[in-house]
Design an enzyme around this catalytic site. Structure first.
Site, PDB file in Angstrom:
ATOM      1  N   TYR A 143       0.855  -1.187   0.000  1.00  0.00           N
ATOM      2  CA  TYR A 143       0.000   0.000   0.000  1.00  0.00           C
ATOM      3  C   TYR A 143       0.886   1.230   0.000  1.00  0.00           C
ATOM      4  O   TYR A 143       1.828   1.328   0.788  1.00  0.00           O
ATOM      5  CB  TYR A 143      -0.893   0.004   1.257  1.00  0.00           C
ATOM      6  CG  TYR A 143      -1.793   1.210   1.364  1.00  0.00           C
ATOM      7  CD1 TYR A 143      -2.799   1.432   0.424  1.00  0.00           C
ATOM      8  CD2 TYR A 143      -1.642   2.125   2.400  1.00  0.00           C
ATOM      9  CE1 TYR A 143      -3.630   2.544   0.523  1.00  0.00           C
ATOM     10  CE2 TYR A 143      -2.484   3.238   2.502  1.00  0.00           C
ATOM     11  CZ  TYR A 143      -3.472   3.440   1.558  1.00  0.00           C
ATOM     12  OH  TYR A 143      -4.299   4.529   1.655  1.00  0.00           O
ATOM     13  N   ASP A 235       9.529   2.819   0.288  1.00  0.00           N
ATOM     14  CA  ASP A 235       8.431   3.524   0.943  1.00  0.00           C
ATOM     15  C   ASP A 235       8.530   3.248   2.440  1.00  0.00           C
ATOM     16  O   ASP A 235       8.097   2.211   2.934  1.00  0.00           O
ATOM     17  CB  ASP A 235       7.086   3.054   0.382  1.00  0.00           C
ATOM     18  CG  ASP A 235       5.914   3.807   1.005  1.00  0.00           C
ATOM     19  OD1 ASP A 235       6.134   4.539   1.986  1.00  0.00           O
ATOM     20  OD2 ASP A 235       4.783   3.646   0.506  1.00  0.00           O
ATOM     21  N   LYS A 264       4.109   9.828   8.592  1.00  0.00           N
ATOM     22  CA  LYS A 264       3.829   9.401   9.975  1.00  0.00           C
ATOM     23  C   LYS A 264       4.793   9.994  11.009  1.00  0.00           C
ATOM     24  O   LYS A 264       4.652  11.143  11.387  1.00  0.00           O
ATOM     25  CB  LYS A 264       3.790   7.872  10.019  1.00  0.00           C
ATOM     26  CG  LYS A 264       2.758   7.340   8.969  1.00  0.00           C
ATOM     27  CD  LYS A 264       2.132   6.056   9.326  1.00  0.00           C
ATOM     28  CE  LYS A 264       1.312   5.486   8.175  1.00  0.00           C
ATOM     29  NZ  LYS A 264      -0.093   5.379   8.384  1.00  0.00           N
TER      30      LYS A 264
HETATM   31  N1  PLP Z   1       2.831   4.344   2.195  1.00  0.00           N
HETATM   32  C1  PLP Z   1       2.645   3.457   3.178  1.00  0.00           C
HETATM   33  C2  PLP Z   1       3.602   2.315   3.327  1.00  0.00           C
HETATM   34  C3  PLP Z   1       1.587   3.595   4.073  1.00  0.00           C
HETATM   35  O1  PLP Z   1       1.407   2.701   5.048  1.00  0.00           O
HETATM   36  C4  PLP Z   1       0.728   4.696   3.923  1.00  0.00           C
HETATM   37  C5  PLP Z   1      -0.402   4.887   4.851  1.00  0.00           C
HETATM   38  O2  PLP Z   1      -0.637   4.148   5.761  1.00  0.00           O
HETATM   39  C6  PLP Z   1       0.952   5.596   2.885  1.00  0.00           C
HETATM   40  C7  PLP Z   1       2.016   5.405   2.039  1.00  0.00           C
HETATM   41  C8  PLP Z   1       0.049   6.787   2.700  1.00  0.00           C
HETATM   42  O3  PLP Z   1       0.251   7.692   3.730  1.00  0.00           O
HETATM   43  P1  PLP Z   1      -0.902   8.757   4.105  1.00  0.00           P
HETATM   44  O4  PLP Z   1      -2.018   7.984   4.708  1.00  0.00           O
HETATM   45  O5  PLP Z   1      -0.227   9.700   5.047  1.00  0.00           O
HETATM   46  O6  PLP Z   1      -1.292   9.406   2.825  1.00  0.00           O
END
Ligand code: PLP
Length: 446
Positions: A143, A235, A264
């Site tokens: 994700y 990521d 985060k």
């Molecule tokens: N990338 C990863 C690995 C994530 O877990 C998340 C969200 O949980 C995101 C990107 C997207 O982040 P945001 O919810 O701050 O847009």
């Protein structure tokens, strides 16, 4: 348990917000989400005064728990009272950027944005512009936020958008491979290597159960990218400044990605994202280059202050020792409970991430081996779902999580992540008593 206020709020919310919530993933729980009034250390208190041990921790940002330590709180107040934002650079964003670049060697330059989604959107755009190529390789089950390029389902080049509203041709540029499958990655590069702008990968899949990388898997991806002129993008929105502590997961695994996305924790509980990486690539963002990226709230001073002070606090205190040790206690306790009471379920995680995964077939069926060869081997949490094994999301078990297990844990005062694929997070505010209480509740519910 009195829930009148939450129920009333949910009824009101339903008529003014789609599904009664502001993020699709919050709508997953049954029969309705509880509304949080306030946090307190490792706990949250809902609108009816019920108190829960909180393992969701804002979905990951709250490394220190709900009570901001004094230096974090003072910095937030100072920057809020300075005037919240200016649409011009401020000193605090330079300090934050210097902190991250000092601790994460692959990050020579960084640009702060407002969410992990924005970060992955901009990282993919930058990789495409830098390489002059369109294709993006992602992992099945990963994700990367609500990013049109990566919200896909399917396998290999046979992927389609996983949400209505995304044109099919967006997915034409995305290739999905099974995590931890060296040969699949090699095969994709043999077929499409010259067209691949980047591989975008969570160093630990933390949104699909918690799946750790197989030995040498990230090295394989890194080598393939190097050999084909593609970029490796880690990521680290979840893992950044959590897994591996201040060096992040890339330091823990000894990988030097070209780009990294953060979110985060680096915002200390305020909205944030960031793209970091090699200066040669990063300089392609406007105004030093020609890749457009912008955001009214980017580098927001209050966020920068909260994030920087959080990271400094973690650097100066025993934060990572504490959260990792409680994480280990949870995983160990849960493993014993599952072995005893629910051998069909397995325990996953590392450092301060943990989760019990509902699998349809238990580890017994693995015959002691996981074909994907990931580090968890016999305890592989998601054999049944593993793309390598042609597995699919077990809808029945997702349902059981939402309708049976999650409510049972909530009744016992434990707040878990709202779907069974999302990770759970230990914070510095959690205590051994929280762990014991939680293990007792799992024992009861399982
Ligand atoms: N990338 C990863 C690995 C994530 O877990 C998340 C969200 O949980 C995101 C990107 C997207 O982040 P945001 O919810 O701050 O847009």
């Amino acid at each position: 348990m009195n829930e009148e206020n939450s129920r009333n709020l949910y009824d009101r919310a339903l008529s003014v917000m789609p599904g009664g919530v502001n993020s699709s993933v919050r709508a997953a729980i049954e029969p309705y989400p509880f509304f949080v009034e306030r946090g307190d250390g490792g706990h949250v208190v809902d609108a009816d005064g019920n108190r829960y041990v909180d393992w969701v921790m804002g979905l990951g940002p709250l490394l220190l728990g709900h009570d901001l330590p004094q230096p974090v709180e003072s910095a937030v107040q100072k920057h809020a009272s300075n005037g919240p934002m200016f649409g011009a650079p401020t000193p605090i964003e330079v300090e934050h950027a210097e902190f991250v670049t000092r601790h994460v060697p692959s990050v020579e330059m960084i640009r702060f944005v407002n969410s992990g989604t924005e970060a992955t959107v901009s990282a993919v755009r930058l990789a495409r512009a830098y390489t002059g190529r369109d294709k993006v390789v992602v992992m099945q089950g990963s994700y990367h936020g609500a990013n049109d390029s990566t919200l896909v389902e399917g396998e290999g080049t046979h992927v389609s958008p996983s949400s209505p509203g995304i044109p099919d041709d967006f997915a034409e540029h995305t290739i999905a491979v099974p995590f931890n499958d060296h040969e699949a990655a090699q095969h994709v590069f043999e077929e499409h290597g010259d067209d691949i702008a980047c591989v975008l990968v969570e160093p630990v899949l933390a949104n699909y159960g918690i799946v750790t990388p197989a030995d040498e898997y990230h090295e394989t991806l890194s080598d393939l990218c190097d050999d084909h002129g593609s970029l490796l993008v880690f990521d680290e929105v979840i893992t950044g400044f959590r897994v591996g502590g201040l060096q992040c997961a890339q330091g823990e695994f000894g990988i030097d990605p070209d780009l990294t996305t953060f979110g985060k924790i680096i915002g200390g509980g305020f909205p944030v994202g960031a793209i970091g990486g090699k200066a040669e690539v990063m300089r392609n963002f406007t105004p030093s280059g020609d890749v457009f990226q912008a955001g009214t709230f980017s580098g927001h001073p209050v966020t920068m202050a909260a994030g920087l002070e959080t990271l400094k606090f973690a650097a100066e205190n025993d934060v990572y020792d504490h959260v990792n040790s409680l994480g280990e206690q949870l995983r160990r306790g849960l493993t014993e409970i599952c072995a005893d009471q629910a051998p069909e379920y397995t325990v996953a995680g590392l450092d301060s991430l943990f989760k019990v995964i509902f699998t349809r077939d238990g580890p017994d069926d693995l015959d002691g081996q996981c074909e994907a060869g990931c580090r968890q081997r016999t305890a592989c949490p998601r054999y049944e779902y593993c793309p390598k094994n042609g597995g699919d999301v077990a809808a029945g078990e997702t349902d059981r999580w939402r309708r049976v297990f999650w409510p049972q844990m909530k009744e016992q005062g434990i707040f878990l992540s709202q779907n069974q694929f999302e990770s759970q997070f230990v914070s510095y505010a959690h205590t051994e008593e929280d762990v014991e209480e939680t293990l007792e509740a799992y024992k009861e519910a399982l």
